[in-house]
Design a protein around this motif. Sequence first.
Motif, mmCIF file in Angstrom:
data_model
loop_
_atom_site.group_PDB
_atom_site.id
_atom_site.type_symbol
_atom_site.label_atom_id
_atom_site.label_comp_id
_atom_site.label_asym_id
_atom_site.label_seq_id
_atom_site.Cartn_x
_atom_site.Cartn_y
_atom_site.Cartn_z
ATOM 1 N N ALA A 172 -3.790 26.461 30.424
ATOM 2 C CA ALA A 172 -3.083 25.751 31.487
ATOM 3 C C ALA A 172 -3.811 24.461 31.850
ATOM 4 N N ASP A 173 -5.136 24.552 31.998
ATOM 5 C CA ASP A 173 -5.919 23.353 32.321
ATOM 6 C C ASP A 173 -5.850 22.330 31.196
ATOM 7 N N LYS A 174 -5.922 22.806 29.948
ATOM 8 C CA LYS A 174 -5.958 21.905 28.798
ATOM 9 C C LYS A 174 -4.611 21.239 28.547
ATOM 10 N N LEU A 175 -3.536 22.004 28.677
ATOM 11 C CA LEU A 175 -2.219 21.495 28.306
ATOM 12 C C LEU A 175 -1.422 20.954 29.489
ATOM 13 N N LEU A 176 -1.660 21.481 30.682
ATOM 14 C CA LEU A 176 -0.831 21.126 31.833
ATOM 15 C C LEU A 176 -1.594 20.440 32.956
ATOM 16 N N GLY A 177 -2.929 20.518 32.935
ATOM 17 C CA GLY A 177 -3.715 19.953 34.019
ATOM 18 C C GLY A 177 -4.040 21.002 35.066
ATOM 19 N N SER A 178 -5.055 20.750 35.869
ATOM 20 C CA SER A 178 -5.546 21.735 36.829
ATOM 21 C C SER A 178 -4.643 21.902 38.045
ATOM 22 N N GLY A 179 -3.661 21.031 38.234
ATOM 23 C CA GLY A 179 -2.813 21.097 39.416
ATOM 24 C C GLY A 179 -1.912 22.322 39.467
ATOM 25 N N LEU A 180 -1.724 22.981 38.332
ATOM 26 C CA LEU A 180 -0.838 24.136 38.279
ATOM 27 C C LEU A 180 -1.593 25.461 38.303
ATOM 28 N N SER A 181 -2.862 25.420 38.666
ATOM 29 C CA SER A 181 -3.674 26.643 38.616
ATOM 30 C C SER A 181 -3.112 27.735 39.528
ATOM 31 N N GLY A 182 -2.561 27.342 40.694
ATOM 32 C CA GLY A 182 -1.998 28.335 41.609
ATOM 33 C C GLY A 182 -0.796 29.048 41.011
ATOM 34 N N ILE A 183 0.076 28.287 40.332
ATOM 35 C CA ILE A 183 1.258 28.883 39.704
ATOM 36 C C ILE A 183 0.841 29.817 38.577
ATOM 37 N N ILE A 184 -0.159 29.405 37.798
ATOM 38 C CA ILE A 184 -0.646 30.237 36.694
ATOM 39 C C ILE A 184 -1.239 31.531 37.232
ATOM 40 N N SER A 185 -2.002 31.436 38.307
ATOM 41 C CA SER A 185 -2.604 32.631 38.900
ATOM 42 C C SER A 185 -1.529 33.588 39.405
ATOM 43 N N LEU A 186 -0.493 33.034 40.048
ATOM 44 C CA LEU A 186 0.586 33.868 40.563
ATOM 45 C C LEU A 186 1.343 34.551 39.418
ATOM 46 N N THR A 187 1.631 33.792 38.357
ATOM 47 C CA THR A 187 2.335 34.370 37.206
ATOM 48 C C THR A 187 1.493 35.443 36.543
ATOM 49 N N GLY A 188 0.199 35.170 36.402
ATOM 50 C CA GLY A 188 -0.700 36.158 35.805
ATOM 51 C C GLY A 188 -0.763 37.429 36.618
ATOM 52 N N PHE A 189 -0.844 37.266 37.936
ATOM 53 C CA PHE A 189 -0.883 38.448 38.797
ATOM 54 C C PHE A 189 0.401 39.262 38.677
ATOM 55 N N LEU A 190 1.546 38.593 38.721
ATOM 56 C CA LEU A 190 2.825 39.298 38.644
ATOM 57 C C LEU A 190 2.993 40.013 37.313
ATOM 58 N N ALA A 191 2.543 39.379 36.226
ATOM 59 C CA ALA A 191 2.667 40.002 34.912
ATOM 60 C C ALA A 191 1.831 41.272 34.829
ATOM 61 N N CYS A 192 0.593 41.188 35.305
ATOM 62 C CA CYS A 192 -0.270 42.372 35.307
ATOM 63 C C CYS A 192 0.277 43.443 36.240
ATOM 64 N N PHE A 193 0.774 43.002 37.387
ATOM 65 C CA PHE A 193 1.321 43.937 38.366
ATOM 66 C C PHE A 193 2.508 44.710 37.778
ATOM 67 N N ALA A 194 3.319 44.028 36.965
ATOM 68 C CA ALA A 194 4.499 44.666 36.391
ATOM 69 C C ALA A 194 4.116 45.854 35.528
ATOM 70 N N THR A 195 3.074 45.691 34.712
ATOM 71 C CA THR A 195 2.639 46.789 33.848
ATOM 72 C C THR A 195 2.130 47.963 34.673
ATOM 73 N N ILE A 196 1.260 47.674 35.632
ATOM 74 C CA ILE A 196 0.682 48.747 36.439
ATOM 75 C C ILE A 196 1.774 49.437 37.259
ATOM 76 N N ASN A 197 2.764 48.654 37.682
ATOM 77 C CA ASN A 197 3.845 49.213 38.493
ATOM 78 C C ASN A 197 4.620 50.281 37.722
#
Length: 414
Positions: free
Chosen positions: A259-284
């Motif tokens: 995300a940092d390399k291809l999109l820039g650091s400004g989207l780190s919050g969106i990436i973190s939220l997407t990562g959390f939701l993806a992991c949450f889906a499996t555990i759910n």
Amino acid sequence: MPALKRDITLIGGIGQMSTTLLGTGLFMVPAIAASIAGPDMLWAWWLLIIAVCPIAFTFAALGKRYPNAGGASYFVKQAFGSRLEKAVALLFISVIPVGVPAAIAIAGGFAQQLLPQALSQPLIAQLCVIALLMLVNFSGSKVSSQLQTFIAVGIVLLVAVFVGFGQLSIADTLPHSLPTDNLLPIGQAIAVMFWCFVGIEAFAHMGEEFKRPERDYPIAILVGCLIAGTVYYLFSAVILKHHAFGTAELNTTSVPYLADKLLGSGLSGIISLTGFLACFATINLYTQSLSRMIWSLAREYRPSSSMAQVSRNGVPTQATIIVGVTLVLSCVFGELSHIDIEVFLTLANGIFVLIYLFAMLSAVKLLTGKAKSLAVFSTLLCVLVLCSIGLLMSYALVLLIVFFWLVPSIKPRG
């Protein structure tokens, strides 16, 4: 007799299946596999997807014929009796100490970046994840399937953005050597990558909650596996092209790195939220599956007990609480043990491969015609994957033997 609500639609089922397969695996497995096999990881994906397809078809055939909250253990019961059924059920539950700590730790890592500083400690973040899991689970399967459909769309869009901004070409998605040149690392990579397709057996526990299980359940499995396999393969090609792998730290942070390399650091919050939701889906889904397995056993062997009751939302309340408490204990264990995630994944994969193997053996006995022939082929594929895990497979084998010999034979009673 208590019954679960039939609230899951076809679209909701596809969303649940695909997000289950795309959860924690997307954020660590491709990078770990690339560290093991390098560019030959693409061959590993081809071989694994080819192996998973007949297994998914067989699970779909079993679920269509035997929709039950007991999932794989119910299939085993129909084929081999209640004693082996209980052993397989306990084997599935035993994945918690090795599989769940890795999954919740990754989800907690993303959650730390979203929580206030006072709650951003690793263990506290993981406990917050479990609290949210309990909230979603007690809301019922309809709410859960809708949430996971939304998450599935977000994950697919995220990978599509990486593919586009990563300037992935057709040549980048093709292997550049023969698989016979590096069979050992390809096999070792498959042993880790199998984690990406564990979830089919968990999804089997949801068959009873489909509005139209005979039609929608098998379609949800097959389409969900196809979506997940495509997304994993394309994302792995991006990781290889941009070298987002190689160290223990980079392997677990490949998505933020890209995300940092291809999109820039400004989207780190969106990436973190997407990562959390993806992991949450499996555990759910695993939280749902484990609670329904406990409830299914109680419904069959102790139908008059409070454990066999469900709430107004069709949720097995006591079984869900038991799973939640176990998850808390597992998180504490995982945080204190500091065992490498790769070891956790391989041990958990051993359990899942064994469950898949017994489900396929059940299909050989229960199904007929072409479905039976496919089940025989799927059984052989499970044996090959089992062999690729090697000595770490002994963990699952020992557990199964212990459960089979030490768990007494329990007769159903009212």
